[in-house]
Design an enzyme around this catalytic site. Sequence first.
Site, PDB file in Angstrom:
ATOM      1  N   TYR A   1      72.446  10.956  62.016  1.00 21.53           N
ATOM      2  CA  TYR A   1      71.735   9.726  62.371  1.00 21.53           C
ATOM      3  C   TYR A   1      72.481   8.979  63.476  1.00 21.53           C
ATOM      4  CZ  TYR A   1      69.866   4.965  61.713  1.00 21.53           C
ATOM      5  OH  TYR A   1      69.313   3.716  61.891  1.00 21.53           O
TER       6      TYR A   1
ATOM      7  N   LYS B   1      71.113   8.104  67.311  1.00 19.46           N
ATOM      8  CA  LYS B   1      71.016   6.744  67.827  1.00 19.46           C
ATOM      9  C   LYS B   1      71.868   6.573  69.086  1.00 19.46           C
ATOM     10  CE  LYS B   1      68.042   4.982  64.956  1.00 19.46           C
ATOM     11  NZ  LYS B   1      66.725   4.513  65.434  1.00 19.46           N
TER      12      LYS B   1
END
Length: 253
Positions: free
Chosen positions: A157, A161
Amino acid sequence: MAEDLKGRVALVTGAGRGIGRAIAARLAVAGAAIAVCDVHGDTAVKAADELAEEYGARAVGVAADISDSVQVREALSAVRSQLGPVNLLVNNAAVDVVRKFTDTDEADWDRIISVNLRGTITVTRAVLDDMMEHGGGRIINIASDAGRVGSSGEVVYSATKGGVIAFGKALAREVARYGITINCVAPGPTETSLLGQVNDFNPKIVESTVRSIPLRRVAQPDDIAGVVAFLASDSAAYMTGQTVSVSGGLTMM
């Protein structure tokens, strides 16, 4: 409210709940027409109906898994026919699997990357032609401070990002000549279902993080929505390629 977004057609992905829902509401209050995009079509339609009822906004709900380019194109076609071409895009939709990296597998990585990074790229590409043809637009990517400093239990994740931030910076350089600005908002810990996943993974992480926040609380979705509305407004017309952390002072960079 200072923002005036009358005449804007905003597409907000992942807008059925949480941060996306708060963003859609804030943009509706400012006068934008709202396309609520969510992987769950019934959730999208319900949210759009609520925006229309509560704020008098022109609103439509569309279903799309943003990792699927065919679904994205179909959703954009529906928005274009009902509201007009999109000139304000908020790439908010994201997924996560909160575990130690060594406890994740390729299926986890593929899903996170396909939605968070490739999905953001796919939706952005889908709206760019209209923006370039019709004199400009605003793109606001919801990244995360995890993409700037990393987050335990969210390794892939965090990578996606970070990729969203880099993607926005690079594309901002290419499309500035068309009057298109691209900026990122990087929330810190926010009261959403994702924070609940982190708490389930290790509540001590959440506890210690909150103690480290100078403002002594996690963000509420409305805290993020206010910054998005500013970036969408004429007040931010000379900002592009920027990443704004909204973290209560947890990260200062």
